[in-house]
Enzyme design. Sequence first.
Site, PDB file in Angstrom:
ATOM      1  N   TYR A 281     -46.109  29.565  -4.336  1.00  0.00           N
ATOM      2  CA  TYR A 281     -44.784  29.141  -4.765  1.00  0.00           C
ATOM      3  C   TYR A 281     -44.940  28.409  -6.089  1.00  0.00           C
ATOM      4  O   TYR A 281     -45.906  27.674  -6.282  1.00  0.00           O
ATOM      5  CB  TYR A 281     -44.158  28.185  -3.756  1.00  0.00           C
ATOM      6  CG  TYR A 281     -43.863  28.778  -2.415  1.00  0.00           C
ATOM      7  CD1 TYR A 281     -44.856  28.888  -1.453  1.00  0.00           C
ATOM      8  CD2 TYR A 281     -42.589  29.216  -2.097  1.00  0.00           C
ATOM      9  CE1 TYR A 281     -44.586  29.418  -0.216  1.00  0.00           C
ATOM     10  CE2 TYR A 281     -42.311  29.744  -0.855  1.00  0.00           C
ATOM     11  CZ  TYR A 281     -43.314  29.844   0.072  1.00  0.00           C
ATOM     12  OH  TYR A 281     -43.048  30.370   1.302  1.00  0.00           O
ATOM     13  N   HIS A 289     -38.286  31.559  -3.343  1.00  0.00           N
ATOM     14  CA  HIS A 289     -39.194  32.346  -2.513  1.00  0.00           C
ATOM     15  C   HIS A 289     -40.552  32.427  -3.172  1.00  0.00           C
ATOM     16  O   HIS A 289     -40.676  32.239  -4.384  1.00  0.00           O
ATOM     17  CB  HIS A 289     -38.642  33.757  -2.316  1.00  0.00           C
ATOM     18  CG  HIS A 289     -37.425  33.794  -1.454  1.00  0.00           C
ATOM     19  ND1 HIS A 289     -37.471  33.566  -0.104  1.00  0.00           N
ATOM     20  CD2 HIS A 289     -36.134  34.024  -1.749  1.00  0.00           C
ATOM     21  CE1 HIS A 289     -36.246  33.655   0.394  1.00  0.00           C
ATOM     22  NE2 HIS A 289     -35.417  33.929  -0.577  1.00  0.00           N
ATOM     23  N   LYS A 325     -42.414  40.458  -2.950  1.00  0.00           N
ATOM     24  CA  LYS A 325     -43.465  39.668  -3.586  1.00  0.00           C
ATOM     25  C   LYS A 325     -44.400  40.602  -4.323  1.00  0.00           C
ATOM     26  O   LYS A 325     -44.322  41.825  -4.172  1.00  0.00           O
ATOM     27  CB  LYS A 325     -44.238  38.885  -2.529  1.00  0.00           C
ATOM     28  CG  LYS A 325     -43.317  38.016  -1.724  1.00  0.00           C
ATOM     29  CD  LYS A 325     -44.021  37.147  -0.776  1.00  0.00           C
ATOM     30  CE  LYS A 325     -43.091  36.648   0.286  1.00  0.00           C
ATOM     31  NZ  LYS A 325     -41.767  36.241  -0.196  1.00  0.00           N
TER      32      LYS A 325
END
Lengths: 380, 384
Positions: A281, A289, A325
């Site tokens: 993060y 996120h 991601k």
Amino acid sequence: MSKNHEVYKDALPISLAYPLPPIILTNPLTWIPYIYRYLFRKTPRQVQWQCQLHESDLSCVVTDSEAIKKFWTSGFFGKGNLSRSEPTWHTRTKRSLGLLGFDEDLVAEEVTARRRFQRKQFKAQRAYRENRARERQLLLENGKPIPASLEEDAELPEYLTKSLKDFSRVSENPYHITSVPNVEHLQLTFPEAFFLASLGVLRINYENPNFELLPILKLFANIVANSVALTHDYSLQQSHEDPIIEPDNKFLTELAAYFYFRQQGWVVKNGTKFSVDFLLYKKGPVFSHAEFAILLIPCVGNKQKYNMQWHEVHCLNRVIAQVKKSLILCYVQCPSIEDFNKIWKNQASMNEWDWAESVLRQYLIRCVTLRRWVPSRNRD
Amino acid sequence: MDAQDEDNPFTNLETTVDVTEEIQDWRFLSNVEKDQGTYTIPKRGQKDFEPDGTNKQHSALDLSRKAMFDALSVERLISAKHAIIATWNAQNGMSCVEKAHGPLFKTMGTADSQNRMWLLPEETLYLVERGSMECWSEEGLPMSLQAVYSASIPLCGSLENYLVYAHLRRCGFSVIRSNLVPVKEDEYRCDSKIMNFKDLLFLGLGKASQILQTFNFRKLAFPFSKRRRQSILLHDTFYTYEEVYHDLQIVRGYVPIACNLITSSDSLFQITFHAYKPSASFKKSALSEPDFRICVVSSQDTLLPTIFEIDALFSSTPLRQNMPQHMFQRLKEGYRNIIIAIVDYGVISYIRLSDVCFEEKVYTDFSKKGSKRKRVSKKFQQLV
């Protein structure tokens, strides 16, 4: 959002010194307090929190509520043992007992549950409308009249428009409990515990007297090596003699990567639920996120023992892409066995943290991003 | 509102359909009105093939099936003067075209002194397979598609190489064999940075500031209160978290180095093709830097390449000159990129490996309001 910036404004649980007084170069009177404060610095007292080592589950447990709050708000360390991430069991339990208002102090798990309820209700409404459209089409094709309940603008039945508040109106507090003790504690993984101990803000307590003289790095490496050996050979008796530590010891490779990303300023969390080792993060889970999913691959010298088949690569990439991601293959390049043993055996003659630093400096972190490539999308 | 790592319940509403994964609907070809002469670009309509007992669904399937049969039943014709005929030369492993015309030869083939066009085996097979060219053998007989396959595939390297070549060609890329491209070695020589006077001055100031920080008069006044090192941090007094992070720089990270381009030939993973985006300014006689470097592998023989094989692939790639401004974009796109085409019994999937440098400092965002002293320290960090 500004509240989050205030609550989580500290990047690490270290006490900073009082800032130096302002200095104006053209005014010599301001030089004197600045020089005095600069040369006679007052070192702030670092609070050292306590934690208990749990050897069986490879974690350290923090029970002090002040420490739990400090570790979470100053770097997002650890995980509540009764929560998904942040320790929120106390708030959720009070709300389920009716001691908190419906929209008072919402926590992350409750926000997620409410979103899921909305999503479930939306899907039920959509399925209901599709079913009525199909029945309308069948009646049209058979030339039969359409009743009023099947018209396109007919109202939905009441059970599909009920709000979440109506469902949870009945409070489940049959024994009329008025106060709830907070029994949740914070679990730290070994890399997290080592990182906090290396900052000087964590003291690790254990019941085993054999651990007394070991530095923390060696203690954790031994415990993890014993744990790995036990999973391979159940008949092995768990003795606390020093196991042979390899350069690609699981704790050492995880610690090298964890320390590397922490030293750049990333907030590093566990990534097991997405099939990876770490999640990165930029500021913390409450701000955004995770941007990167880190998969650790250790290499010793010029050899890489572990590798993946192509279908494993595609399965993992599909999972990470689905949760939006970027997949990072993190190659932890460990020193060779000879170089490693040279440093590892120097432990007795060195200060604990000098030795830990010399061990960690031998590791090199190299990252490669892996993404799917679609030719028809890369033609511009 | 906390942003946690959970599924957004409304993501499915906004998720765009991946067009490349859909099976082609042949109904859109029916929109082409050939008789009237006016050509309209086909549009993709809404498709709902979910039989639920209504006649509407059944007729939707029938309409699509009929549209496909209509499109495929049209006979393709070509006039004699536009036909392209190639002659296979077994000695050279290439085919020769006496009269080359059409847009395909802008990105294919090599001309010789007699104005004939020579095609590589994969180029020959690609043109024959798509119906743009006829191939004749040296004995004067027309070659069947199977014959062209038999002659070309061993010279392409492998069937996987040809499949990737044809797929990229059909997507519009210009694909060149990587070993036909000359490597410019002078362009990527290692450069040693020469520090000018200003940089040296800042370096000196930074070092002086560092030495002065370790000097503490309080410890001079009380010499007997000396302690052993209590943590991994070198100092015990910090005014900002940047200073804490500065002491934490212990584990080393990889930094890409621009060196001479090395081509190692002992690895399973080699750059097979250079791909160029479709562009009007593409010249096959003056090749520029390729947009993508493709490494073709078979999924049955290989695993994911090790870091040493990846490093060898990256070593044959120059560093990117203009890096993006945004940090996340830099970390995702990297300094060098390699495309690996994985062929699994004819099904091709591509992955992109990027050489990223995680030496980006994220902690500077925490204390953006800085004084002059911090600006000097930032400059000092950049020099180090």
